[in-house]
Design a protein around this motif. Sequence first.
Motif, PDB file in Angstrom:
ATOM      1  N   PRO A 278       0.834  -1.210   0.000  1.00 19.84           N
ATOM      2  CA  PRO A 278       0.000   0.000   0.000  1.00 19.84           C
ATOM      3  C   PRO A 278       0.863   1.253   0.000  1.00 19.84           C
ATOM      4  CG  PRO A 278       0.079  -0.919   2.200  1.00 19.84           C
ATOM      5  CD  PRO A 278       0.807  -1.885   1.305  1.00 19.84           C
ATOM      6  N   TYR A 384      -7.773   6.365   5.443  1.00 21.60           N
ATOM      7  CA  TYR A 384      -6.475   5.699   5.331  1.00 21.60           C
ATOM      8  C   TYR A 384      -6.492   4.339   6.021  1.00 21.60           C
ATOM      9  CZ  TYR A 384      -1.444   4.983   5.322  1.00 21.60           C
ATOM     10  OH  TYR A 384      -0.187   4.469   5.116  1.00 21.60           O
ATOM     11  N   TYR A 387      -8.289   2.031   3.769  1.00 18.34           N
ATOM     12  CA  TYR A 387      -7.424   1.700   2.636  1.00 18.34           C
ATOM     13  C   TYR A 387      -6.410   0.624   3.008  1.00 18.34           C
ATOM     14  CZ  TYR A 387      -3.409   2.377  -0.498  1.00 18.34           C
ATOM     15  OH  TYR A 387      -2.354   2.176  -1.347  1.00 18.34           O
ATOM     16  N   HIS A 391      -6.385  -3.284   1.628  1.00 18.57           N
ATOM     17  CA  HIS A 391      -5.217  -3.859   0.965  1.00 18.57           C
ATOM     18  C   HIS A 391      -4.770  -5.131   1.662  1.00 18.57           C
ATOM     19  CE1 HIS A 391      -0.963  -4.414  -0.117  1.00 18.57           C
ATOM     20  NE2 HIS A 391      -1.305  -3.866  -1.276  1.00 18.57           N
ATOM     21  N   TYR A 447     -10.718  -2.860  -2.166  1.00 12.25           N
ATOM     22  CA  TYR A 447      -9.454  -2.129  -2.127  1.00 12.25           C
ATOM     23  C   TYR A 447      -9.477  -0.935  -3.071  1.00 12.25           C
ATOM     24  CZ  TYR A 447      -4.817  -0.694  -3.450  1.00 12.25           C
ATOM     25  OH  TYR A 447      -3.736   0.099  -3.755  1.00 12.25           O
ATOM     26  N   ALA A 450     -11.691   1.735  -1.732  1.00 19.22           N
ATOM     27  CA  ALA A 450     -11.065   2.437  -0.609  1.00 19.22           C
ATOM     28  C   ALA A 450      -9.957   3.367  -1.082  1.00 19.22           C
ATOM     29  CB  ALA A 450     -10.521   1.422   0.398  1.00 19.22           C
ATOM     30  N   GLU A 451      -9.198   2.931  -2.092  1.00 14.17           N
ATOM     31  CA  GLU A 451      -8.139   3.792  -2.639  1.00 14.17           C
ATOM     32  C   GLU A 451      -8.727   5.057  -3.259  1.00 14.17           C
ATOM     33  OE1 GLU A 451      -5.253   5.344  -5.531  1.00 14.17           O
ATOM     34  OE2 GLU A 451      -7.208   4.449  -5.974  1.00 14.17           O
ATOM     35  N   LEU A 454      -9.946   7.323  -0.427  1.00 11.30           N
ATOM     36  CA  LEU A 454      -8.841   8.004   0.249  1.00 11.30           C
ATOM     37  C   LEU A 454      -8.404   9.234  -0.530  1.00 11.30           C
ATOM     38  CD1 LEU A 454      -6.657   8.193   2.418  1.00 11.30           C
ATOM     39  CD2 LEU A 454      -5.273   6.599   1.074  1.00 11.30           C
TER      40      LEU A 454
END
Length: 468
Positions: A278, A384, A387, A391, A447, A450-451, A454
């Motif tokens: 990550p 974060y 994230y 991951h 993932y 979430a990325e 973020l």
Amino acid sequence: MTLPPFARRTAAATTRAATALAMLALTGCASFSSDGGFGQVAQLTKDRTGQTPVVQRQPEQTQAAAERVAQLLSQPLSADSSVEIALLNNRGLQARYAELGIAEADLVRAGRLANPSLRFGRLSGNSNGHNSVEIDRALVFNVLGLLTLPLAQQLEQQRFEQVQMQAALATVSLATDTRKAFFEAVAAQQLVGYHGQVKDAADASNDLARRMVAAGNFSKLSQMREQAFYADATAQLTRAQHQAVATRERLVRLLGLSSAGANAFTLPARLPDLPNAPAERQDAEQTAMATRLDVLMARRHTEATARALGLTNATRFVNVLQAGYQNKSATGEQRSNGFEIELELPLFDFGSTRTAQAEGTYLQAVHRTAQVAVNARSEVREAYSAYRTAHALALHYRDEVVPLRQRISEENLLRYNGMLISVFDLLADAREQVAGVSAAVEALRDYWTAETQLQAAMTAASAHGEQP
């Protein structure tokens, strides 16, 4: 001393000319910009998404955007191409850009003196057997508007910047929503295939169980268990198929595609691969404070409120002040020239209520700005954590769960070949393997979602829609 008629006419003409020149000078310094303020919106968006939006005010701009969209749709979509299509083709976004023109018109209007008012009166009558006509003329200017012109223009400039950031926020939010919708649509399409494999395995197992019951070498209870699993697998596949349609249609809406274009694009067969590690975000909170659009908007709102307070103080005791040129003429009499001033006297309200209201509004803006900053820092930390967790889970499924299921399947196949397990055990293992792969796809989807979230938490706005 009374000036002769010629001198009076010359002085009046000079006064009118000077007034006209002053009006031209005032209005000449307030004009529309060449890009309508969109350049700032485009730069704010590019800094946060890497994409440059295009405003479509002319038919040729719309045509160029349509051609680019058609070119992108002719190839399998990616997250970046989906965002580009949305920024080019979403009509709601273009409607938001139109607000820039409205705000700029208010800004230009604030930099120009209000139009003067012309009053004209005519009275006719009979005096001593003679008809008489009395004409009254007045040209009135808003002097207070001239005195407060710089402050009013600064205030509208702040408001215009707010509209620019709101347009940029709408653009970045659309890009974020489009990326998330793309990943969800690809994952849903991918999951349909895996649920179809589970149903096929359950169908084969159920059919074999029915045959063995008919042959008398399989119990009815075991056959009903296989049939129940088949029914459940069928229901899951049906739900997965609808989910694929729903996520695709959400992406269609964000891309701004019509019914004809809804089926004109192709999604990739699988999600992008998971990065091995990550990204580290040591300065995530500082980045959010410097670049988040809702934080910048809150600051600008507070500054605009402060300037509004200064404007209120400047006009506290004089609410309306107008001055102008006036003359009066009557039949058989010499024209009378002069001026008039109209002043609203503060006999009942000395402006204290407006000052108190402005101060309260300013304090409200200050506290809201502080709350937006607190929320931004918290949301970045939460995003974060989500994230990193997403991951870790996706990596766990990729490196542990899926390979383990694969090894178990291979071992069971060897045992089946050695007649150590039945075909039902082999089919059950196949179903469990597909279920593990499906969970891995969902983890990979989470993932990428979430990325994306973020990035939005660091640069765009509140994930919960809280605006100042």
